[in-house]
Design an enzyme around this catalytic site. Structure first.
Site, PDB file in Angstrom:
ATOM      1  N   TRP A 153       0.804  -1.222   0.000  1.00 19.97           N
ATOM      2  CA  TRP A 153       0.000   0.000   0.000  1.00 19.97           C
ATOM      3  C   TRP A 153       0.836   1.269   0.000  1.00 19.97           C
ATOM      4  CZ3 TRP A 153       1.682   2.517   4.202  1.00 19.97           C
ATOM      5  CH2 TRP A 153       2.159   1.752   5.264  1.00 19.97           C
ATOM      6  N   ASN A 154       2.136   1.171   0.319  1.00 21.71           N
ATOM      7  CA  ASN A 154       2.884   2.421   0.529  1.00 21.71           C
ATOM      8  C   ASN A 154       3.240   3.154  -0.764  1.00 21.71           C
ATOM      9  OD1 ASN A 154       4.781   0.442  -0.080  1.00 21.71           O
ATOM     10  ND2 ASN A 154       6.360   1.293   1.235  1.00 21.71           N
ATOM     11  N   LYS A 177      -2.082  -8.206  -7.846  1.00 21.36           N
ATOM     12  CA  LYS A 177      -2.901  -8.229  -6.625  1.00 21.36           C
ATOM     13  C   LYS A 177      -2.413  -7.078  -5.744  1.00 21.36           C
ATOM     14  CE  LYS A 177      -4.960  -9.431  -2.758  1.00 21.36           C
ATOM     15  NZ  LYS A 177      -4.707  -8.114  -2.111  1.00 21.36           N
ATOM     16  N   PRO A 178      -3.188  -5.968  -5.712  1.00 21.55           N
ATOM     17  CA  PRO A 178      -2.780  -4.839  -4.877  1.00 21.55           C
ATOM     18  C   PRO A 178      -3.164  -5.052  -3.421  1.00 21.55           C
ATOM     19  CG  PRO A 178      -4.826  -4.325  -6.014  1.00 21.55           C
ATOM     20  CD  PRO A 178      -4.438  -5.719  -6.462  1.00 21.55           C
ATOM     21  N   SER A 180      -5.099  -4.424  -0.021  1.00 23.79           N
ATOM     22  CA  SER A 180      -6.528  -4.112   0.122  1.00 23.79           C
ATOM     23  C   SER A 180      -6.763  -2.683   0.602  1.00 23.79           C
ATOM     24  CB  SER A 180      -7.193  -5.098   1.078  1.00 23.79           C
ATOM     25  OG  SER A 180      -7.165  -6.372   0.482  1.00 23.79           O
ATOM     26  N   SER A 231       6.605  -7.408   3.451  1.00 20.37           N
ATOM     27  CA  SER A 231       7.394  -7.723   4.643  1.00 20.37           C
ATOM     28  C   SER A 231       8.208  -9.010   4.456  1.00 20.37           C
ATOM     29  CB  SER A 231       6.461  -7.894   5.844  1.00 20.37           C
ATOM     30  OG  SER A 231       5.771  -9.118   5.735  1.00 20.37           O
ATOM     31  N   GLU A 252      11.144  -8.215  -2.803  1.00 22.67           N
ATOM     32  CA  GLU A 252      11.640  -6.936  -2.273  1.00 22.67           C
ATOM     33  C   GLU A 252      11.065  -6.809  -0.880  1.00 22.67           C
ATOM     34  OE1 GLU A 252      13.830  -5.351  -3.677  1.00 22.67           O
ATOM     35  OE2 GLU A 252      13.693  -5.929  -5.769  1.00 22.67           O
ATOM     36  N   CYS A 286      10.293   1.295   2.540  1.00 21.58           N
ATOM     37  CA  CYS A 286      11.279   0.251   2.880  1.00 21.58           C
ATOM     38  C   CYS A 286      12.697   0.788   2.914  1.00 21.58           C
ATOM     39  CB  CYS A 286      11.280  -0.869   1.843  1.00 21.58           C
ATOM     40  SG  CYS A 286       9.720  -1.608   1.580  1.00 21.58           S
ATOM     41  N   GLU A 383      11.850  -2.529  11.880  1.00 23.43           N
ATOM     42  CA  GLU A 383      11.503  -1.433  10.959  1.00 23.43           C
ATOM     43  C   GLU A 383      10.301  -0.664  11.526  1.00 23.43           C
ATOM     44  OE1 GLU A 383      10.401  -3.049   7.150  1.00 23.43           O
ATOM     45  OE2 GLU A 383      11.232  -1.336   6.072  1.00 23.43           O
TER      46      GLU A 383
HETATM   47  C1  SIN Z   1       9.346   0.847  -1.098  1.00 24.93           C
HETATM   48  O1  SIN Z   1       9.363   1.442  -0.047  1.00 24.93           O
HETATM   49  O2  SIN Z   1       8.857  -0.287  -1.163  1.00 24.93           O
HETATM   50  C2  SIN Z   1       9.904   1.422  -2.376  1.00 24.93           C
HETATM   51  C3  SIN Z   1      10.365   2.792  -2.281  1.00 24.93           C
HETATM   52  C4  SIN Z   1      11.049   3.304  -3.525  1.00 24.93           C
HETATM   53  O3  SIN Z   1      10.913   2.752  -4.621  1.00 24.93           O
HETATM   54  O4  SIN Z   1      11.762   4.277  -3.377  1.00 24.93           O
END
Ligand code: SIN
Length: 481
Positions: A153-154, A177-178, A180, A231, A252, A286, A383
């Site tokens: 979602w971020n 699949k995004p 929710s 995650s 990732e 991330c 995190e």
């Molecule tokens: C992420 O936080 O998953 C990606 C961030 C980015 O592409 O800079």
């Protein structure tokens, strides 16, 4: 909602499929708590339908010339840029990030289609000098096949773009699949697919149960690759399931990025870099700085200057002008931030700005800086995914490197110095997939994004990112005597 990209149905095989009385998932605006719409809670059955559509599309899509695939990607790039404002608005409404960041994300997403569209023309093979006089050896490149992607979602637009652009360029259909919490930015890709005339089945978007989607795409033999951003615990489960069927994966996963400031750094630059690195997307990234390591000679000055700038960040609804910090995605996000601050202060850290829920209520949180943070505190290993900057102190370069590498993660890292020899030493010593020197933002579609250790497998973006969607075929031509 008045937005041509707002759809509440799934996009499967070039058609919009609604819940038809079945279960739906309500989506709220984290800035206001208002429900902005609902999407189908689809499961294995609908995922299998999307896989069938993608499988049928595969021979036709892979048969397109590199030029044709490149042109389709170019059209998607153009559509994203032409509608950047509307797509940005949609993104802010469902995710909460400030409009300027949301528009920036749409442009970032568009660049993946531009870059991979250009790369589609450069998927070269090879000729290997043969050890036999009467035989020749060639290497050709082929698309891996149907790809399934699961995205967070971020960055609801850019993470889909990063995967979809590479897949389409390589000749692979994709099922997305995004998350929710943010399905609408994903469904907007269905509108764009129609707009640019993408053949049906090449791009599909299925909303609903992540568990059922994952079960189906792991087991369904037609899916050849699974790509996930999210995650580390979920990534491990997915990779283990995919391994049972020997599927390719790109993962990732989580990070615990160190941001190191040496005594000899340009302090203004380091403070500005730390602000953008930590507070982009309210720290829900991330690659954002999770630990800020500052050398003892400048620790107090850095803390003071940094905290002053953090205190001035404007918090509010991302749709309002000038807002720099939106709400956190949900209550669970706020609870984690509170837990990290509570644990750190109980063990001796000091809050120098922020530290509590914002007076705006809901999931708004004050941008926070903690000083005197140590490795014994939860925030040093976990995190935070929120707007909290913990400042750690170190004395020597060796100590900084040891502290920075003291984590199971290895995604992004940052350091500031003006000493060239130190720059090389530290760049080499950091056990991370990405290292930025004197910069607080590292991401670009042209460079390989990805981690080492428990931060994942594979790379996204760049020429290396395309390899993850390609199989190598060895061809032996014999009988030439
Ligand atoms: C992420 O936080 O998953 C990606 C961030 C980015 O592409 O800079």
């Amino acid at each position: 909602m008045e937005n041509a990209f707002f759809r509440q149905d799934c996009f499967i095989n070039g058609a919009w499929i609604g819940a038809s009385g079945g279960d739906t998932i309500a989506v709220n605006n984290p800035a206001t708590g208002e429900i902005i719409g609902a999407v189908p809670r689809f499961g294995r059955l609908e995922t299998a339908q999307a896989v069938d559509a993608a499988s049928t599309a595969f021979p036709l899509w892979r048969a397109k010339t590199a030029d044709e695939r490149s042109e389709y990607c170019g059209k998607v790039y153009q559509a994203l840029m032409d509608h950047q404002a509307k797509l940005g608005e949609l993104l802010t409404m469902e995710m909460g990030k400030p409009l300027a960041e949301a528009r920036g994300e749409v442009a970032y997403a568009a660049q993946f289609f531009k870059w991979f569209g250009e790369e589609a023309r450069r998927i070269y093979g090879d000729v290997i000098p043969s050890p036999w006089a009467d035989k020749r050896i060639i290497v050709t490149k082929e698309p891996v096949g149907v790809v399934a992607s699961i995205t967070p979602w971020n960055f609801p637009t850019a993470m889909i773009a990063r995967k979809t652009a590479a897949a389409l360029a390589a000749g692979c259909p994709i099922i997305c699949k995004p998350a929710s919490q943010t399905p609408f930015s994903a469904l907007a890709f269905g509108v764009i697919a129609e707009m640019v005339g993408l053949p049906k089945g090449v791009l599909n978007v299925v909303t609903g149960s992540a568990q059922e989607f994952a079960d189906e795409v792991c087991k369904n033999p037609a899916v050849r690759k699974i790509t996930f951003t999210g995650s580390t615990p979920v990534g491990k489960m997915l990779a283990a399931n995919a391994a049972k069927y020997m599927k390719r994966v790109s993962m990732e996963l989580g990070g615990n990025a160190p941001f190191i400031v040496f005594d000899d750094a340009d302090l203004d630059r380091a403070v500005d870099g730390a602000i953008i690195c930590k507070y982009r997307n309210s720290g829900q990234t991330c690659v954002c700085a999770n630990r800020i390591l500052v050398q003892s000679g400048i620790y107090d000055e850095f803390a003071e200057r940094f905290a002053a700038k953090v205190a001035a960040l404007k918090v509010g609804n991302g749709l309002e002008g000038g807002v720099e910090q939106g709400p956190l995605i949900d209550e669970a996000g706020v609870a984690k931030v509170e837990e990290h601050i509570g644990d750190a202060t109980a063990k001796g850290a000091q809050i120098i700005t922020g530290g509590k829920r914002h007076e705006k209520g809901g999931s708004f949180f004050e941008p926070t800086v903690l000083r005197d943070v140590t490795a014994a505190m939860k925030i040093s290993s976990d995190e935070t995914f929120g707007p909290v900057a913990p400042l750690f102190k170190f004395d020597t370069e060796e100590e900084a490197i040891r502290m920075a590498n003291d984590t199971e993660y290895g995604l992004a890292s940052y350091f500031y110095t003006k000493d060239l020899a130190r720059a090389w030493r530290v760049m080499e010593a950091l056990e991370y997939g990405m290292v930025a020197l004197n910069e607080g933002i590292i991401s670009t579609p042209v460079a390989p994004f990805g981690g080492v250790k428990e931060s994942g497998l594979g790379r996204e973006g760049s020429k290396y990112g395309l390899d993850d969607y390609i199989n190598i075929k060895y061809g032996l031509f014999g009988g030439l005597e």
